[in-house]
Design a protein around this motif. Sequence first.
Motif, PDB file in Angstrom:
ATOM      1  N   ARG A  10     -35.723  28.794 -15.800  1.00 41.11           N
ATOM      2  CA  ARG A  10     -36.921  28.143 -16.358  1.00 41.11           C
ATOM      3  C   ARG A  10     -37.294  26.900 -15.564  1.00 41.11           C
ATOM      4  N   ALA A  11     -36.297  26.079 -15.229  1.00 47.02           N
ATOM      5  CA  ALA A  11     -36.565  24.835 -14.492  1.00 47.02           C
ATOM      6  C   ALA A  11     -37.085  25.131 -13.094  1.00 47.02           C
ATOM      7  N   ALA A  12     -36.507  26.132 -12.423  1.00 45.93           N
ATOM      8  CA  ALA A  12     -36.955  26.481 -11.068  1.00 45.93           C
ATOM      9  C   ALA A  12     -38.390  26.997 -11.089  1.00 45.93           C
ATOM     10  N   LEU A  13     -38.706  27.856 -12.060  1.00 52.47           N
ATOM     11  CA  LEU A  13     -40.061  28.411 -12.141  1.00 52.47           C
ATOM     12  C   LEU A  13     -41.082  27.396 -12.649  1.00 52.47           C
ATOM     13  N   LYS A  14     -40.612  26.379 -13.337  1.00 50.23           N
ATOM     14  CA  LYS A  14     -41.514  25.292 -13.725  1.00 50.23           C
ATOM     15  C   LYS A  14     -41.867  24.464 -12.485  1.00 50.23           C
ATOM     16  N   ALA A  15     -40.877  24.255 -11.611  1.00 46.07           N
ATOM     17  CA  ALA A  15     -41.104  23.489 -10.380  1.00 46.07           C
ATOM     18  C   ALA A  15     -41.991  24.256  -9.406  1.00 46.07           C
ATOM     19  N   VAL A  16     -41.773  25.571  -9.309  1.00 43.53           N
ATOM     20  CA  VAL A  16     -42.549  26.423  -8.407  1.00 43.53           C
ATOM     21  C   VAL A  16     -42.938  27.690  -9.169  1.00 43.53           C
ATOM     22  N   PRO A  17     -44.147  27.747  -9.729  1.00 45.58           N
ATOM     23  CA  PRO A  17     -44.587  28.960 -10.424  1.00 45.58           C
ATOM     24  C   PRO A  17     -44.629  30.141  -9.455  1.00 45.58           C
ATOM     25  N   GLY A  18     -44.130  31.278  -9.931  1.00 46.76           N
ATOM     26  CA  GLY A  18     -44.109  32.482  -9.104  1.00 46.76           C
ATOM     27  C   GLY A  18     -43.103  33.470  -9.643  1.00 46.76           C
ATOM     28  N   THR A  19     -42.449  34.198  -8.730  1.00 46.02           N
ATOM     29  CA  THR A  19     -41.482  35.226  -9.094  1.00 46.02           C
ATOM     30  C   THR A  19     -40.124  34.861  -8.524  1.00 46.02           C
ATOM     31  N   LEU A  20     -39.130  34.798  -9.385  1.00 38.57           N
ATOM     32  CA  LEU A  20     -37.776  34.459  -8.974  1.00 38.57           C
ATOM     33  C   LEU A  20     -37.172  35.608  -8.182  1.00 38.57           C
ATOM     34  N   ASP A  21     -36.731  35.337  -6.947  1.00 37.71           N
ATOM     35  CA  ASP A  21     -36.105  36.343  -6.084  1.00 37.71           C
ATOM     36  C   ASP A  21     -34.588  36.268  -6.189  1.00 37.71           C
ATOM     37  N   SER A  22     -34.046  35.060  -6.303  1.00 47.71           N
ATOM     38  CA  SER A  22     -32.601  34.914  -6.472  1.00 47.71           C
ATOM     39  C   SER A  22     -32.293  33.573  -7.117  1.00 47.71           C
ATOM     40  N   LEU A  23     -31.161  33.547  -7.800  1.00 49.64           N
ATOM     41  CA  LEU A  23     -30.655  32.316  -8.401  1.00 49.64           C
ATOM     42  C   LEU A  23     -29.149  32.425  -8.371  1.00 49.64           C
ATOM     43  N   ASP A  24     -28.516  31.469  -7.695  1.00 52.98           N
ATOM     44  CA  ASP A  24     -27.085  31.563  -7.435  1.00 52.98           C
ATOM     45  C   ASP A  24     -26.413  30.243  -7.741  1.00 52.98           C
ATOM     46  N   ARG A  25     -25.295  30.299  -8.428  1.00 51.76           N
ATOM     47  CA  ARG A  25     -24.519  29.087  -8.720  1.00 51.76           C
ATOM     48  C   ARG A  25     -23.653  28.771  -7.519  1.00 51.76           C
ATOM     49  N   ASP A  26     -23.844  27.609  -6.918  1.00 55.43           N
ATOM     50  CA  ASP A  26     -23.100  27.176  -5.734  1.00 55.43           C
ATOM     51  C   ASP A  26     -22.071  26.139  -6.160  1.00 55.43           C
ATOM     52  N   HIS A  27     -20.829  26.355  -5.743  1.00 51.35           N
ATOM     53  CA  HIS A  27     -19.736  25.447  -6.117  1.00 51.35           C
ATOM     54  C   HIS A  27     -19.304  24.611  -4.926  1.00 51.35           C
TER      55      HIS A  27
END
Length: 191
Positions: free
Chosen positions: A59-76
Amino acid sequence: MKRNIVIASVTAAALLTGGTAVAVAGTGANGAQTSSTEATTHATDASGATHASFSDAARAALKAVPGTLDSLDRDHGARTTWDAEILGKDGKWHEVTLDASTGKVLNQHIDRDTDAEDAAEAKALRNADVSATEAARKAASRGTVTSVEFDGDRTQVWEVETVKNHKERDLNVNAQSGKVTQAPSDDGDDD
């Protein structure tokens, strides 16, 4: 009555997985009672710190950049983050980095290093019937979602990584039907 059963079921499932549940009930446009239930699970690390869920980060990523989510990855890495790639409504590829504990945007920029493969990926992504968040929701019953990435090659699938009881599991969610399957092993064994 059905609304109460749904709310109780989702609440129990969320609490069993260490998360929280939010339920909203009201009346629809035709006066009929409706309910909307959303389970948001939050991962916790060894110290007990709470982290933004996949849905919070999406939700936060798409609020920052409206569009279509291609990937979302948790980086440690040095600082735990969510890294998102979004095909913006402007037709450009955007990269967004979010703080994993708060879900706040730390950095965002346009990826200027695109090629013909990126154009093919964009076309396939636009034709997907199942979104990244829907793929994550379908896979969430098998563990906490830590990564979702669209693979537009051959059979279009969402590659989803989940963690349950400290074990990682790789799943594929068909981008058209939403069917969840175990991802083929990439360890090179033919046994």
